[in-house]
Write a protein that holds these residues in place. Structure first.
Motif, PDB file in Angstrom:
ATOM      1  N   ARG B   9       7.315  73.425  36.971  1.00 14.34           N
ATOM      2  CA  ARG B   9       8.041  73.680  35.717  1.00 14.34           C
ATOM      3  C   ARG B   9       8.649  75.077  35.705  1.00 14.34           C
ATOM      4  O   ARG B   9       9.726  75.282  35.170  1.00 14.34           O
ATOM      5  N   TYR B  10       7.911  76.029  36.265  1.00 17.48           N
ATOM      6  CA  TYR B  10       8.381  77.417  36.274  1.00 17.48           C
ATOM      7  C   TYR B  10       8.119  78.025  37.648  1.00 17.48           C
ATOM      8  O   TYR B  10       7.030  77.855  38.203  1.00 17.48           O
ATOM      9  N   PHE B  33      19.759  62.600  41.533  1.00 19.36           N
ATOM     10  CA  PHE B  33      20.701  63.683  41.262  1.00 19.36           C
ATOM     11  C   PHE B  33      19.959  64.998  41.053  1.00 19.36           C
ATOM     12  O   PHE B  33      18.841  65.005  40.546  1.00 19.36           O
ATOM     13  N   TYR B  35      20.933  68.539  39.013  1.00 23.10           N
ATOM     14  CA  TYR B  35      21.836  69.288  38.142  1.00 23.10           C
ATOM     15  C   TYR B  35      21.237  70.666  37.887  1.00 23.10           C
ATOM     16  O   TYR B  35      20.024  70.860  37.981  1.00 23.10           O
ATOM     17  N   GLN B  37      21.434  73.555  34.663  1.00 21.03           N
ATOM     18  CA  GLN B  37      21.907  73.761  33.302  1.00 21.03           C
ATOM     19  C   GLN B  37      21.929  75.242  32.998  1.00 21.03           C
ATOM     20  O   GLN B  37      20.912  75.931  33.145  1.00 21.03           O
ATOM     21  N   LEU B  43      25.617  70.812  31.938  1.00 13.48           N
ATOM     22  CA  LEU B  43      24.935  70.352  33.143  1.00 13.48           C
ATOM     23  C   LEU B  43      25.975  70.195  34.249  1.00 13.48           C
ATOM     24  O   LEU B  43      26.956  69.470  34.087  1.00 13.48           O
ATOM     25  N   MET B  88      17.987  76.610  35.018  1.00 15.24           N
ATOM     26  CA  MET B  88      17.143  75.434  34.798  1.00 15.24           C
ATOM     27  C   MET B  88      17.679  74.332  35.707  1.00 15.24           C
ATOM     28  O   MET B  88      18.865  73.982  35.636  1.00 15.24           O
ATOM     29  N   LEU B  90      17.502  70.417  36.914  1.00 10.42           N
ATOM     30  CA  LEU B  90      17.120  69.108  36.387  1.00 10.42           C
ATOM     31  C   LEU B  90      17.370  68.032  37.426  1.00 10.42           C
ATOM     32  O   LEU B  90      18.472  67.917  37.966  1.00 10.42           O
ATOM     33  N   SER B  94      18.814  57.027  38.591  1.00 13.99           N
ATOM     34  CA  SER B  94      19.411  55.900  37.880  1.00 13.99           C
ATOM     35  C   SER B  94      19.548  54.718  38.831  1.00 13.99           C
ATOM     36  O   SER B  94      19.531  54.881  40.055  1.00 13.99           O
ATOM     37  N   LEU B 105      21.040  57.817  33.007  1.00 13.24           N
ATOM     38  CA  LEU B 105      20.272  58.726  33.841  1.00 13.24           C
ATOM     39  C   LEU B 105      18.938  59.000  33.185  1.00 13.24           C
ATOM     40  O   LEU B 105      18.863  59.203  31.978  1.00 13.24           O
ATOM     41  N   PHE B 106      17.885  59.024  33.987  1.00 16.46           N
ATOM     42  CA  PHE B 106      16.567  59.402  33.508  1.00 16.46           C
ATOM     43  C   PHE B 106      16.248  60.772  34.100  1.00 16.46           C
ATOM     44  O   PHE B 106      16.258  60.935  35.314  1.00 16.46           O
ATOM     45  N   PHE B 107      15.950  61.717  33.237  1.00 15.66           N
ATOM     46  CA  PHE B 107      15.749  63.093  33.677  1.00 15.66           C
ATOM     47  C   PHE B 107      14.279  63.461  33.767  1.00 15.66           C
ATOM     48  O   PHE B 107      13.439  62.950  33.007  1.00 15.66           O
ATOM     49  N   GLY B 108      13.992  64.384  34.676  1.00 14.05           N
ATOM     50  CA  GLY B 108      12.694  65.029  34.692  1.00 14.05           C
ATOM     51  C   GLY B 108      12.642  66.126  33.643  1.00 14.05           C
ATOM     52  O   GLY B 108      13.609  66.374  32.918  1.00 14.05           O
ATOM     53  N   GLU B 109      11.491  66.817  33.589  1.00 15.97           N
ATOM     54  CA  GLU B 109      11.273  67.837  32.575  1.00 15.97           C
ATOM     55  C   GLU B 109      12.017  69.136  32.878  1.00 15.97           C
ATOM     56  O   GLU B 109      12.145  69.990  32.011  1.00 15.97           O
ATOM     57  N   GLY B 110      12.464  69.290  34.094  1.00 14.98           N
ATOM     58  CA  GLY B 110      13.193  70.506  34.453  1.00 14.98           C
ATOM     59  C   GLY B 110      12.309  71.525  35.155  1.00 14.98           C
ATOM     60  O   GLY B 110      11.086  71.563  34.941  1.00 14.98           O
TER      61      GLY B 110
END
Lengths: 112, 116
Positions: B9-10, B33, B35, B37, B43, B88, B90, B94, B105-110
């Motif tokens: 996450r970080y 994918f 991306y 941000q 994005l 960030m 991401l 899909s 699109l289904f994203f992760g938490e980043g």
């Protein structure tokens, strides 16, 4: 060249009123559009989509309108709630491609 | 429920370090994918992959590479991190657009990366 534009970086709305978020696009080949909501430190979550064969799609409090001649879509949230406060992204794609082009986002603040 | 999991996450890294960002999805999606941000820029697509070992450059691939050895896993690599890669990141997945579901699109938490 920004193919998908969200010209309002921020919007404030009173709780219970309508929120209208706008999105413009330049590529006439786009035939599928999506809206995502993003809270800080989280990934975007899917809200609603619309294909170019429709001009409206509704899901509960969320409605997306598509005006193909104006290359414009909008997301209406009625009634707005404080939990709707987030950044909203519109995205566009077209058949035969794997790519989604995102706008720059609009930060919505719903005031209690 | 679809799950897209990003390994960190970080992260805080130093300039010049090699950075790996891992992403795993559990829905047998063909497409994956990466991306980034950034405020005011939305994005932006770095790379995407439509099959194992297949990849295509997105809009901002410079300074990045990717690896997809298995269908469920897509890694983003920063060979030599620079301060302008602080962002960030991401990951998303899909189905093939137009073949299943809504094409969303289904994203992760980043993963929030800071390069010092």
């Amino acid at each position: 060249d920004q193919q998908v534009k969200q010209n309002s970086p921020s919007l404030s709305v009173q709780e219970g009123r309508i929120s209208i978020l706008n999105c413009d696009y330049t590529n006439s080949m786009f035939d599928y559009f999506l809206w995502y909501k993003k809270y800080p430190a989280e990934g975007p979550t899917f809200l609603i989509s619309i294909s170019s064969i429709k001009d409206k799609n509704e899901d509960g409090r969320f409605t997306v309108f598509l005006n193909k001649s104006a290359k414009h879509l909008s997301l209406h949230i009625v009634p707005s709630q404080p939990g709707d406060s987030a950044v909203y992204f519109c995205a566009a794609s077209y058949s035969g491609t794997y790519k989604y082009i995102f706008g720059t986002g609009t930060r919505l603040k719903v005031l209690a | 429920d679809v799950k897209v999991t990003q390994s960190s996450r970080y992260l805080v890294k130093r300039t010049g370090e090699k950075v790996f960002l891992e992403c795993v999805q559990d829905m047998d999606h063909e497409n994956m994918f990466w991306y980034r941000q950034d405020p005011g820029l939305g994005l932006r697509l770095i790379y995407f992959s439509y099959d194992v070992k297949m990849k295509e450059k997105g809009d901002i691939p410079e300074g990045y590479s990717v690896s997809r050895e298995k269908k469920e896993r897509f890694s983003l690599i920063l060979e030599s991190a620079s301060t302008n890669q602080t962002s960030m990141y991401l990951c998303a997945s899909s189905y093939l657009l137009g073949t299943k579901n809504t094409g969303e699109l289904f994203f992760g938490e980043g993963s929030r990366l800071t390069v010092l």
